[in-house]
Design an enzyme around this catalytic site. Sequence first.
Site, PDB file in Angstrom:
ATOM      1  N   HIS A 273       0.798  -1.368   0.001  1.00 48.68           N
ATOM      2  CA  HIS A 273      -0.133  -0.073  -0.086  1.00 48.68           C
ATOM      3  C   HIS A 273       1.093   1.142  -0.131  1.00 48.68           C
ATOM      4  CE1 HIS A 273      -3.264   2.784   1.026  1.00 48.68           C
ATOM      5  NE2 HIS A 273      -4.264   1.923   0.825  1.00 48.68           N
ATOM      6  N   ASP A 331      -7.984  -5.449   0.082  1.00 45.79           N
ATOM      7  CA  ASP A 331      -8.211  -6.240  -1.113  1.00 45.79           C
ATOM      8  C   ASP A 331      -8.151  -7.532  -0.781  1.00 45.79           C
ATOM      9  OD1 ASP A 331      -7.599  -3.614  -2.806  1.00 45.79           O
ATOM     10  OD2 ASP A 331      -9.425  -4.229  -2.871  1.00 45.79           O
TER      11      ASP A 331
HETATM   12  C1  SDX Z   1      -6.007  -0.083  -3.066  1.00 42.36           C
HETATM   13  O1  SDX Z   1      -4.722   4.530  -1.793  1.00 42.36           O
HETATM   14  C2  SDX Z   1      -5.231   3.890  -1.601  1.00 42.36           C
HETATM   15  O2  SDX Z   1      -6.031   4.228  -0.280  1.00 42.36           O
HETATM   16  C3  SDX Z   1      -6.099   2.690  -2.295  1.00 42.36           C
HETATM   17  C4  SDX Z   1      -6.937   1.907  -1.451  1.00 42.36           C
HETATM   18  C5  SDX Z   1      -8.323   2.564  -1.232  1.00 42.36           C
HETATM   19  O3  SDX Z   1      -9.049   2.114  -0.323  1.00 42.36           O
HETATM   20  O4  SDX Z   1      -8.721   3.428  -1.989  1.00 42.36           O
HETATM   21  O5  SDX Z   1      -6.367   1.489  -0.272  1.00 42.36           O
HETATM   22  C6  SDX Z   1      -7.158   0.621  -2.195  1.00 42.36           C
HETATM   23  O6  SDX Z   1      -5.857   0.231  -3.999  1.00 42.36           O
HETATM   24  C7  SDX Z   1      -5.303  -1.140  -2.216  1.00 42.36           C
HETATM   25  C8  SDX Z   1      -4.293  -1.350  -3.079  1.00 42.36           C
HETATM   26  C9  SDX Z   1      -4.677  -2.602  -3.965  1.00 42.36           C
HETATM   27  N1  SDX Z   1      -3.678  -2.884  -4.855  1.00 42.36           N
HETATM   28  C10 SDX Z   1      -2.996  -4.086  -4.945  1.00 42.36           C
HETATM   29  O7  SDX Z   1      -2.944  -4.892  -3.860  1.00 42.36           O
HETATM   30  C11 SDX Z   1      -2.085  -4.366  -6.063  1.00 42.36           C
HETATM   31  C12 SDX Z   1      -0.742  -4.974  -5.400  1.00 42.36           C
HETATM   32  N2  SDX Z   1      -0.020  -3.836  -4.814  1.00 42.36           N
HETATM   33  C13 SDX Z   1       0.752  -3.146  -5.364  1.00 42.36           C
HETATM   34  O8  SDX Z   1       0.796  -3.010  -6.886  1.00 42.36           O
HETATM   35  C14 SDX Z   1       1.326  -1.990  -4.720  1.00 42.36           C
HETATM   36  O9  SDX Z   1       1.774  -2.484  -3.518  1.00 42.36           O
HETATM   37  C15 SDX Z   1       0.570  -0.882  -4.632  1.00 42.36           C
HETATM   38  C16 SDX Z   1       0.300  -0.317  -5.938  1.00 42.36           C
HETATM   39  C17 SDX Z   1      -0.700  -0.875  -3.857  1.00 42.36           C
HETATM   40  C18 SDX Z   1       1.502   0.319  -3.871  1.00 42.36           C
HETATM   41  O10 SDX Z   1       2.571   0.568  -4.853  1.00 42.36           O
HETATM   42  P1  SDX Z   1       3.803   1.659  -4.728  1.00 42.36           P
HETATM   43  O11 SDX Z   1       3.525   2.306  -3.098  1.00 42.36           O
HETATM   44  O12 SDX Z   1       3.656   2.452  -5.651  1.00 42.36           O
HETATM   45  O13 SDX Z   1       5.109   0.663  -4.455  1.00 42.36           O
HETATM   46  P2  SDX Z   1       5.774   0.167  -5.569  1.00 42.36           P
HETATM   47  O14 SDX Z   1       4.998  -0.220  -6.805  1.00 42.36           O
HETATM   48  O15 SDX Z   1       6.663   1.376  -5.860  1.00 42.36           O
HETATM   49  O16 SDX Z   1       6.682  -0.986  -5.096  1.00 42.36           O
HETATM   50  C19 SDX Z   1       7.800  -0.877  -3.954  1.00 42.36           C
HETATM   51  C20 SDX Z   1       8.485  -2.148  -4.145  1.00 42.36           C
HETATM   52  C21 SDX Z   1       9.254  -2.521  -5.547  1.00 42.36           C
HETATM   53  O17 SDX Z   1       9.882  -3.325  -5.468  1.00 42.36           O
HETATM   54  P3  SDX Z   1      11.430  -2.839  -5.595  1.00 42.36           P
HETATM   55  O18 SDX Z   1      11.472  -1.740  -6.794  1.00 42.36           O
HETATM   56  O19 SDX Z   1      11.881  -1.980  -4.462  1.00 42.36           O
HETATM   57  O20 SDX Z   1      12.384  -3.862  -5.852  1.00 42.36           O
HETATM   58  O21 SDX Z   1       7.763  -3.043  -3.512  1.00 42.36           O
HETATM   59  C22 SDX Z   1       7.299  -4.102  -4.435  1.00 42.36           C
HETATM   60  C23 SDX Z   1       7.863  -3.536  -5.856  1.00 42.36           C
HETATM   61  O22 SDX Z   1       8.184  -4.393  -7.112  1.00 42.36           O
HETATM   62  N3  SDX Z   1       6.034  -4.434  -4.524  1.00 42.36           N
HETATM   63  C24 SDX Z   1       5.507  -5.690  -4.612  1.00 42.36           C
HETATM   64  C25 SDX Z   1       4.097  -5.430  -4.531  1.00 42.36           C
HETATM   65  N4  SDX Z   1       3.587  -4.295  -4.029  1.00 42.36           N
HETATM   66  C26 SDX Z   1       4.851  -3.633  -4.154  1.00 42.36           C
HETATM   67  N5  SDX Z   1       6.047  -6.921  -4.856  1.00 42.36           N
HETATM   68  C27 SDX Z   1       5.306  -7.976  -4.902  1.00 42.36           C
HETATM   69  N6  SDX Z   1       3.867  -8.075  -4.736  1.00 42.36           N
HETATM   70  C28 SDX Z   1       3.397  -6.756  -4.360  1.00 42.36           C
HETATM   71  N7  SDX Z   1       2.032  -6.508  -4.143  1.00 42.36           N
END
Ligand code: SDX
Length: 397
Positions: A273, A331
């Site tokens: 998140h 989620d």
């Molecule tokens: C919602 O904003 C809100 O409040 C949203 C929400 C709401 O109520 O409105 O809470 C609802 O959207 C919840 C989130 C739902 N999405 C997911 O579950 C999709 C999976 N999660 C990710 O895609 C991710 O964690 C996000 C999009 C939620 C957040 O992404 P960020 O903060 O932009 O983090 P990032 O993509 O920059 O990742 C940072 C690191 C990366 O690795 P490195 O580049 O450091 O090696 O963490 C890794 C990413 O690859 N990473 C994950 C991951 N999420 C981040 N690796 C594996 N699995 C994951 N889920």
Amino acid sequence: EAGAITFDDGFGNTGACASAITFIDGEAGILRYRGYPIEQLAAHSSFVETAYLVINGELPTIEQRRDFGRLLTQNAPLREGLLRFIQNFPRDSHPMAVLSATMNALGAYYPHLASNNHQRDLTHFDEAAAIAISKVRTIAAHTFRVNRGQPFNYPRPNFGYCENFLHLMFSEPYNEYIPTAEVASALNLFLLLHADHEQNCSTSTVRMVASAGANLFASISAGVNALWGPLHGGANMAVIEMLQQIHDSGDDGTKFLESAKAGKGARLMGFGHRVYKHYDPRAKIIKESFYKALASLGIKNDPLLDIAMKLESVALSDDYFVSRKLYPNVDFYSGLIMRAIGIPLNMFTVMFAIGRMPGWIAQWREVAQTPKLKIHRPRQIYVGQTQRDYLPMEQRG
Ligand code: SDX
């Protein structure tokens, strides 16, 4: 770098916007709607009461709750033209496409509630809010019925918000669906937990469109489209698809986690998140209430739940996830509740939109009633070409 944006909400606050609706402390895992902790609202309130709180800033009195309920009941049915509008979509249309189009179409049917101007006249706001909250449920259910080639059901004036939705979805011409209190309560909790969440992607979209002076329905329609993205509202659907794919492959989750850590495209959906750098309090509430909800729904053992629990326990002790502060978000478990209630997968994000409606409405009004409304205009850091002169075609390499 390209893609990162700064945010100027017109108040001179760059990087953030001022709001009095929802408070989140991502490090401490705190979420409050208008100052009330989400844990207390989940334990004692209902989705409709919480919707009133999020929109109006205070918990309703008995009269206010009665009047709000009456407004929702009288605004549940759709005009004939909107019924035909929904019926004319291809049967296999994605429900989010139908939802965003139909929410916008409400402005055509209620023009007195959909004036676009920057000096807002909010006298009809309560009616517009009730129409959006009540009709989003009817639109969603009617879309499901078209998807299934089944006739529409019509709202029952004596049913509550969640009961009416489940009736609209699942009643048959000769067999009215009377939801059990447990099913209605599981849906109620799901919707309440989604009511608002500060400046997430879809809510920021609603505020952006509102800042241009666009009406409530047009702004909400834009929010629906943002929510549809798999990294945002589409995640609850992606979690179930991920669990099903792990289950069907015979993996217990171990192999999947390795591929997610290797960054081979697979992501542990429902984890991570932008704000919560610890357990999302909503995920905790859903998980804790889960067994009760599942048992009451007659679900003894759900193999996908077993896989989810395994994924969580392994990920929470794995340095890749812990070092990146990746924990379950709302989620991760919510899709399992939807599945247990019998909501089809392609409707999961629509369910998120129904829950988020009060938040979008409250946040739209917060922008719309700004004394000197200023259009949101994020700035950028230019990283493109420096100045260069035009070259005639024949001189280009
Ligand atoms: C919602 O904003 C809100 O409040 C949203 C929400 C709401 O109520 O409105 O809470 C609802 O959207 C919840 C989130 C739902 N999405 C997911 O579950 C999709 C999976 N999660 C990710 O895609 C991710 O964690 C996000 C999009 C939620 C957040 O992404 P960020 O903060 O932009 O983090 P990032 O993509 O920059 O990742 C940072 C690191 C990366 O690795 P490195 O580049 O450091 O090696 O963490 C890794 C990413 O690859 N990473 C994950 C991951 N999420 C981040 N690796 C594996 N699995 C994951 N889920």
